[in-house]
Design a protein around this motif. Structure first.
Motif, PDB file in Angstrom:
ATOM      1  N   VAL A 126       0.858  -1.188   0.000  1.00 38.27           N
ATOM      2  CA  VAL A 126       0.000   0.000   0.000  1.00 38.27           C
ATOM      3  C   VAL A 126       0.892   1.234   0.000  1.00 38.27           C
ATOM      4  CG1 VAL A 126      -1.759   1.285   1.257  1.00 38.27           C
ATOM      5  CG2 VAL A 126      -1.826  -1.220   1.217  1.00 38.27           C
ATOM      6  N   GLU A 127       0.617   2.166  -0.906  1.00 38.59           N
ATOM      7  CA  GLU A 127       1.455   3.362  -1.032  1.00 38.59           C
ATOM      8  C   GLU A 127       0.592   4.567  -1.399  1.00 38.59           C
ATOM      9  OE1 GLU A 127       5.687   1.593  -2.640  1.00 38.59           O
ATOM     10  OE2 GLU A 127       4.082   1.864  -4.111  1.00 38.59           O
ATOM     11  N   ASN A 128       1.229   5.760  -1.320  1.00 36.88           N
ATOM     12  CA  ASN A 128       0.663   7.012  -1.843  1.00 36.88           C
ATOM     13  C   ASN A 128      -0.733   7.315  -1.291  1.00 36.88           C
ATOM     14  OD1 ASN A 128       2.971   7.212  -3.585  1.00 36.88           O
ATOM     15  ND2 ASN A 128       1.960   5.782  -4.985  1.00 36.88           N
ATOM     16  N   VAL A 129      -0.872   7.274   0.029  1.00 38.51           N
ATOM     17  CA  VAL A 129      -2.155   7.599   0.654  1.00 38.51           C
ATOM     18  C   VAL A 129      -2.291   9.118   0.758  1.00 38.51           C
ATOM     19  CG1 VAL A 129      -3.603   7.328   2.695  1.00 38.51           C
ATOM     20  CG2 VAL A 129      -2.144   5.442   1.939  1.00 38.51           C
ATOM     21  N   THR A 130      -3.413   9.656   0.287  1.00 34.51           N
ATOM     22  CA  THR A 130      -3.683  11.091   0.368  1.00 34.51           C
ATOM     23  C   THR A 130      -5.106  11.316   0.865  1.00 34.51           C
ATOM     24  OG1 THR A 130      -4.444  11.208  -1.940  1.00 34.51           O
ATOM     25  CG2 THR A 130      -2.098  11.631  -1.522  1.00 34.51           C
ATOM     26  N   VAL A 131      -5.327  12.476   1.498  1.00 31.09           N
ATOM     27  CA  VAL A 131      -6.657  12.863   1.981  1.00 31.09           C
ATOM     28  C   VAL A 131      -6.953  14.272   1.482  1.00 31.09           C
ATOM     29  CG1 VAL A 131      -8.116  13.303   3.992  1.00 31.09           C
ATOM     30  CG2 VAL A 131      -6.467  11.425   4.040  1.00 31.09           C
ATOM     31  N   ASN A 145     -16.926  16.395   3.080  1.00 36.75           N
ATOM     32  CA  ASN A 145     -16.412  15.076   2.705  1.00 36.75           C
ATOM     33  C   ASN A 145     -14.897  15.054   2.817  1.00 36.75           C
ATOM     34  OD1 ASN A 145     -18.962  14.077   2.039  1.00 36.75           O
ATOM     35  ND2 ASN A 145     -18.817  14.805  -0.066  1.00 36.75           N
ATOM     36  N   LEU A 146     -14.376  14.044   3.497  1.00 36.92           N
ATOM     37  CA  LEU A 146     -12.945  13.776   3.512  1.00 36.92           C
ATOM     38  C   LEU A 146     -12.728  12.532   2.656  1.00 36.92           C
ATOM     39  CD1 LEU A 146     -12.068  14.336   7.283  1.00 36.92           C
ATOM     40  CD2 LEU A 146     -11.891  15.957   5.383  1.00 36.92           C
ATOM     41  N   THR A 180     -14.523   7.465   1.473  1.00 31.69           N
ATOM     42  CA  THR A 180     -15.015   8.812   1.762  1.00 31.69           C
ATOM     43  C   THR A 180     -15.695   8.833   3.120  1.00 31.69           C
ATOM     44  OG1 THR A 180     -15.348   9.345  -0.576  1.00 31.69           O
ATOM     45  CG2 THR A 180     -16.556  10.668   1.029  1.00 31.69           C
ATOM     46  N   LEU A 181     -15.268   9.767   3.960  1.00 30.99           N
ATOM     47  CA  LEU A 181     -15.911  10.001   5.253  1.00 30.99           C
ATOM     48  C   LEU A 181     -16.706  11.290   5.142  1.00 30.99           C
ATOM     49  CD1 LEU A 181     -16.318   9.378   8.290  1.00 30.99           C
ATOM     50  CD2 LEU A 181     -14.275  10.759   8.721  1.00 30.99           C
ATOM     51  N   GLN A 182     -18.029  11.185   5.271  1.00 31.36           N
ATOM     52  CA  GLN A 182     -18.898  12.359   5.181  1.00 31.36           C
ATOM     53  C   GLN A 182     -19.397  12.740   6.569  1.00 31.36           C
ATOM     54  OE1 GLN A 182     -23.157  12.474   3.512  1.00 31.36           O
ATOM     55  NE2 GLN A 182     -21.942  13.341   1.830  1.00 31.36           N
ATOM     56  N   ILE A 183     -19.338  14.048   6.857  1.00 26.42           N
ATOM     57  CA  ILE A 183     -19.823  14.569   8.135  1.00 26.42           C
ATOM     58  C   ILE A 183     -20.979  15.511   7.828  1.00 26.42           C
ATOM     59  CG2 ILE A 183     -19.191  15.690  10.298  1.00 26.42           C
ATOM     60  CD1 ILE A 183     -16.256  15.200   9.536  1.00 26.42           C
ATOM     61  N   LYS A 184     -22.172  15.159   8.309  1.00 29.60           N
ATOM     62  CA  LYS A 184     -23.366  15.944   8.008  1.00 29.60           C
ATOM     63  C   LYS A 184     -23.549  17.058   9.039  1.00 29.60           C
ATOM     64  CE  LYS A 184     -25.553  11.714   6.303  1.00 29.60           C
ATOM     65  NZ  LYS A 184     -26.630  10.723   6.551  1.00 29.60           N
ATOM     66  N   SER A 199      -4.954  -0.514   4.166  1.00 27.55           N
ATOM     67  CA  SER A 199      -4.131  -1.662   4.548  1.00 27.55           C
ATOM     68  C   SER A 199      -4.524  -2.926   3.801  1.00 27.55           C
ATOM     69  CB  SER A 199      -4.251  -1.912   6.057  1.00 27.55           C
ATOM     70  OG  SER A 199      -5.581  -2.285   6.395  1.00 27.55           O
ATOM     71  N   ASN A 200      -3.616  -3.897   3.865  1.00 22.91           N
ATOM     72  CA  ASN A 200      -3.886  -5.292   3.521  1.00 22.91           C
ATOM     73  C   ASN A 200      -3.194  -6.130   4.599  1.00 22.91           C
ATOM     74  OD1 ASN A 200      -1.099  -5.806   2.713  1.00 22.91           O
ATOM     75  ND2 ASN A 200      -1.551  -4.795   0.765  1.00 22.91           N
ATOM     76  N   PRO A 201      -3.269  -7.443   4.569  1.00 20.61           N
ATOM     77  CA  PRO A 201      -2.708  -8.233   5.678  1.00 20.61           C
ATOM     78  C   PRO A 201      -1.216  -8.049   5.933  1.00 20.61           C
ATOM     79  CG  PRO A 201      -4.260  -9.571   4.438  1.00 20.61           C
ATOM     80  CD  PRO A 201      -4.082  -8.296   3.664  1.00 20.61           C
ATOM     81  N   VAL A 202      -0.453  -7.521   4.966  1.00 18.82           N
ATOM     82  CA  VAL A 202       0.997  -7.426   5.155  1.00 18.82           C
ATOM     83  C   VAL A 202       1.546  -6.020   4.916  1.00 18.82           C
ATOM     84  CG1 VAL A 202       1.491  -9.853   4.685  1.00 18.82           C
ATOM     85  CG2 VAL A 202       1.317  -8.246   2.776  1.00 18.82           C
ATOM     86  N   SER A 203       0.672  -5.030   4.708  1.00 16.37           N
ATOM     87  CA  SER A 203       1.152  -3.681   4.414  1.00 16.37           C
ATOM     88  C   SER A 203       0.082  -2.664   4.791  1.00 16.37           C
ATOM     89  CB  SER A 203       1.495  -3.557   2.921  1.00 16.37           C
ATOM     90  OG  SER A 203       1.831  -2.233   2.572  1.00 16.37           O
ATOM     91  N   TRP A 204       0.512  -1.480   5.267  1.00 16.92           N
ATOM     92  CA  TRP A 204      -0.442  -0.414   5.561  1.00 16.92           C
ATOM     93  C   TRP A 204       0.253   0.942   5.492  1.00 16.92           C
ATOM     94  CZ3 TRP A 204       0.334   2.992   9.594  1.00 16.92           C
ATOM     95  CH2 TRP A 204       1.284   2.621  10.547  1.00 16.92           C
ATOM     96  N   ARG A 205      -0.544   1.955   5.205  1.00 15.49           N
ATOM     97  CA  ARG A 205      -0.091   3.340   5.215  1.00 15.49           C
ATOM     98  C   ARG A 205      -1.254   4.209   5.680  1.00 15.49           C
ATOM     99  NH1 ARG A 205       4.049   1.281   4.724  1.00 15.49           N
ATOM    100  NH2 ARG A 205       5.797   1.703   3.298  1.00 15.49           N
ATOM    101  N   ASP A 206      -0.939   5.383   6.250  1.00 20.55           N
ATOM    102  CA  ASP A 206      -2.015   6.295   6.630  1.00 20.55           C
ATOM    103  C   ASP A 206      -1.627   7.732   6.312  1.00 20.55           C
ATOM    104  OD1 ASP A 206      -0.339   7.198   8.693  1.00 20.55           O
ATOM    105  OD2 ASP A 206      -1.233   5.862  10.172  1.00 20.55           O
ATOM    106  N   GLU A 207      -2.627   8.587   6.312  1.00 21.43           N
ATOM    107  CA  GLU A 207      -2.433  10.014   6.062  1.00 21.43           C
ATOM    108  C   GLU A 207      -3.478  10.772   6.871  1.00 21.43           C
ATOM    109  OE1 GLU A 207      -0.651  13.438   4.621  1.00 21.43           O
ATOM    110  OE2 GLU A 207       0.019  11.345   4.519  1.00 21.43           O
ATOM    111  N   SER A 208      -3.078  11.933   7.415  1.00 22.50           N
ATOM    112  CA  SER A 208      -3.968  12.701   8.286  1.00 22.50           C
ATOM    113  C   SER A 208      -4.368  14.023   7.649  1.00 22.50           C
ATOM    114  CB  SER A 208      -3.294  12.963   9.641  1.00 22.50           C
ATOM    115  OG  SER A 208      -3.058  11.749  10.326  1.00 22.50           O
TER     116      SER A 208
END
Length: 258
Positions: A126-131, A145-146, A180-184, A199-208
């Protein structure tokens, strides 16, 4: 000829095995790995039988055979598969072509055949996570919407706010497979640090993403200040004529006029 001998041997082993208790195979190997990594399907087994022969198969097709104390050259291989140790299987430099259902079956004189199964899945990292946020400016009753994006083999997307899990609970809604996370109708209490984890079972990435929602009280204060300033300016304008008409000339001015 070779297949006939192998078939006869298996039938003979089964016949002998019916008279004894079945052996067991155990393993702690998961079968999940990143592309290019080695995968070891390590086994251990117990049996009362003798003259063991182990057979590895992928999706039901025989790919490797192992006989204890027989030189490695007598084992059969396919592509990047290798028999190691006590009959365990090594997948070297794994690729997605190695995905599949793997099984090992051990036959021994005096024991019934016994097997162990593995699901092998090779993942791209998993790569290149953007928000991103839409709209960028939140006001009134507008939903925000995020949106999260990622490359690689993503199996799970989850969200947190200030390290606390966010789920499908009003005013939150998870859309587009959780991307997509929507906040009403958000107010300032929903400001905070939101994190997308892919993520997947052997890889993960996050972005804030830092979400800032102005307090309504700020708008009211600004409105009061604004309208107060306007009212004050209007009052000043209405007082200007009376000031000019109320000016009294001093004696010097009178003498000049005379």
């Amino acid at each position: 000829m070779g297949y006939a001998i192998l078939t006869a041997t298996l039938l003979l082993l089964i016949q002998y095995g019916r008279e004894g208790a079945a052996g067991t195979i155990t393993s702690n190997s998961s079968g999940n790995a990143l592309t290019g990594n080695n995968v070891s399907l390590v086994i251990s087994y117990t049996t009362k039988g003798t003259n063991l022969i182990a057979f590895w198969a992928i999706n039901g097709t025989l790919v490797a055979r192992w006989i204890p104390d027989v030189p490695t050259g007598s084992s059969t291989y396919k592509s990047n598969l290798y028999i190691i140790g006590n009959g365990s299987l090594l997948i070297a430099n794994s690729t997605k072509t190695n995905n599949g259902n793997y099984s090992i079956t051990i036959n021994a004189f005096g024991d019934t055949p016994f097997s162990q199964y593995f699901q092998v899945t090779i993942y791209d990292p998993v790569e290149n996570v953007t928000v991103t946020q839409s709209p960028r400016v939140v006001s009134g009753n507008t939903a925000v919407n995020l949106s999260c994006k990622a490359s690689g083999d993503v199996e799970l997307v989850s969200w947190t706010k200030n390290r606390q899990i966010v789920g499908n609970s009003d005013p939150y809604s998870l859309l587009d497979g959780n991307y997509t996370l929507q906040i009403k109708n958000p107010d300032s209490t929903y400001s905070g640090n939101y994190t997308c984890n892919a993520s997947n079972p052997v890889s993960w990435r996050d972005e804030s993403w830092e979400l800032l929602i102005p307090c309504e009280c700020v708008r009211y204060i600004l409105a009061i200040v604004y309208y107060g300033a306007v009212a004050h300016a209007l009052q000043q304008l209405t007082q200007m004529p009376s000031r000019y008409t109320s000016v009294q000339l001093n004696p010097q001015h009178r003498s000049l006029q005379n």
